[in-house]
Scaffold this motif. Sequence first.
Motif, PDB file in Angstrom:
ATOM      1  N   UNK A   1       0.782  -1.244   0.000  1.00 59.13           N
ATOM      2  CA  UNK A   1       0.000   0.000   0.000  1.00 59.13           C
ATOM      3  C   UNK A   1       0.813   1.293   0.000  1.00 59.13           C
ATOM      4  N   UNK A   2       2.162   1.227  -0.109  1.00 59.21           N
ATOM      5  CA  UNK A   2       2.964   2.437   0.024  1.00 59.21           C
ATOM      6  C   UNK A   2       2.682   3.451  -1.087  1.00 59.21           C
ATOM      7  N   UNK A   3       2.595   2.978  -2.348  1.00 60.77           N
ATOM      8  CA  UNK A   3       2.333   3.879  -3.482  1.00 60.77           C
ATOM      9  C   UNK A   3       0.833   3.932  -3.776  1.00 60.77           C
ATOM     10  N   UNK A   4       0.256   2.788  -4.112  1.00 63.33           N
ATOM     11  CA  UNK A   4      -1.177   2.720  -4.457  1.00 63.33           C
ATOM     12  C   UNK A   4      -1.976   2.254  -3.243  1.00 63.33           C
ATOM     13  N   UNK A   5      -1.970   3.058  -2.210  1.00 61.42           N
ATOM     14  CA  UNK A   5      -2.675   2.711  -0.973  1.00 61.42           C
ATOM     15  C   UNK A   5      -4.086   3.263  -0.927  1.00 61.42           C
ATOM     16  N   UNK A   6      -4.698   3.175   0.240  1.00 64.71           N
ATOM     17  CA  UNK A   6      -6.092   3.620   0.405  1.00 64.71           C
ATOM     18  C   UNK A   6      -6.250   5.112   0.105  1.00 64.71           C
ATOM     19  N   UNK A   7      -5.293   5.918   0.557  1.00 66.57           N
ATOM     20  CA  UNK A   7      -5.357   7.359   0.305  1.00 66.57           C
ATOM     21  C   UNK A   7      -5.294   7.683  -1.172  1.00 66.57           C
ATOM     22  N   UNK A   8      -4.416   6.970  -1.892  1.00 67.73           N
ATOM     23  CA  UNK A   8      -4.276   7.178  -3.339  1.00 67.73           C
ATOM     24  C   UNK A   8      -5.549   6.776  -4.066  1.00 67.73           C
ATOM     25  N   UNK A   9      -6.135   5.641  -3.687  1.00 70.47           N
ATOM     26  CA  UNK A   9      -7.369   5.157  -4.336  1.00 70.47           C
ATOM     27  C   UNK A   9      -8.523   6.137  -4.125  1.00 70.47           C
ATOM     28  N   UNK A  10      -8.676   6.589  -2.889  1.00 65.11           N
ATOM     29  CA  UNK A  10      -9.738   7.557  -2.581  1.00 65.11           C
ATOM     30  C   UNK A  10      -9.539   8.838  -3.377  1.00 65.11           C
ATOM     31  N   UNK A  11      -8.287   9.280  -3.450  1.00 61.75           N
ATOM     32  CA  UNK A  11      -7.960  10.501  -4.192  1.00 61.75           C
ATOM     33  C   UNK A  11      -8.297  10.360  -5.671  1.00 61.75           C
ATOM     34  N   UNK A  12      -7.964   9.209  -6.263  1.00 62.67           N
ATOM     35  CA  UNK A  12      -8.234   8.992  -7.690  1.00 62.67           C
ATOM     36  C   UNK A  12      -9.724   9.104  -8.002  1.00 62.67           C
ATOM     37  N   UNK A  13     -10.558   8.503  -7.171  1.00 58.53           N
ATOM     38  CA  UNK A  13     -12.005   8.569  -7.411  1.00 58.53           C
ATOM     39  C   UNK A  13     -12.546   9.974  -7.164  1.00 58.53           C
ATOM     40  N   UNK A  14     -11.960  10.672  -6.196  1.00 63.87           N
ATOM     41  CA  UNK A  14     -12.372  12.056  -5.935  1.00 63.87           C
ATOM     42  C   UNK A  14     -11.997  12.949  -7.114  1.00 63.87           C
ATOM     43  N   UNK A  15     -10.793  12.761  -7.645  1.00 62.07           N
ATOM     44  CA  UNK A  15     -10.337  13.537  -8.806  1.00 62.07           C
ATOM     45  C   UNK A  15     -11.179  13.224 -10.036  1.00 62.07           C
ATOM     46  N   UNK A  16     -11.619  11.963 -10.143  1.00 59.95           N
ATOM     47  CA  UNK A  16     -12.439  11.519 -11.281  1.00 59.95           C
ATOM     48  C   UNK A  16     -13.737  12.320 -11.371  1.00 59.95           C
TER      49      UNK A  16
END
Length: 197
Positions: free
Chosen positions: A116-131
Amino acid sequence: MSYDWISGFNWRQVFTISMVLFAVIDIVGSVPIIVDLRNKLGHIHSEKASIVAMIIMVAFLFVGEEILKLIGIDASSFAVAGSFVLFFLALEMILGIRLYKDDNPSTASIVPIAFPLIAGAGTMTTLLSLRAVYDKVNIIVAIFINIVLVYTVLKSSAKIEKVLGNNGLGVIRKVFGVILLAIAVKLFASNVKQLFI
């Protein structure tokens, strides 16, 4: 279809999204963890970790929206929720506190480097928010730019730690924390009104 994607390309959006992802992934701030892993394991497969992280992020960018539809959550609601996650991540970076941290990494390159260091929970949430705010093509380009940066940092983590030192790493974290905080506020303001329509 492909023309619509190209016509949606915008360098300003790419720059903004790249800054957000760079702050959330916080690969520079993770240098001490990466150095520790390198010392324990002797070698980190930078290429494999970077490629796997990119595949996870791009896949989640597309599949994540379908998952939201499946459970009946609209993009604006998720973006507002994501803004809170970014807000608390920013507070961690600015204040130097830990509100939440995944288990200590102890094994090879894909786990925990790619996830989870690069593609972790924070990154996933951010991607959907940016989408919910930006065009997919710009997000994908920003993901690629960040993966190139991640690969560079993974390859030269020991040198970066020596050059910047703990104080330098701390300053970078705080600067990007402030940027992330401002983006979280903007994301919240852009989407919260949609909840009351």
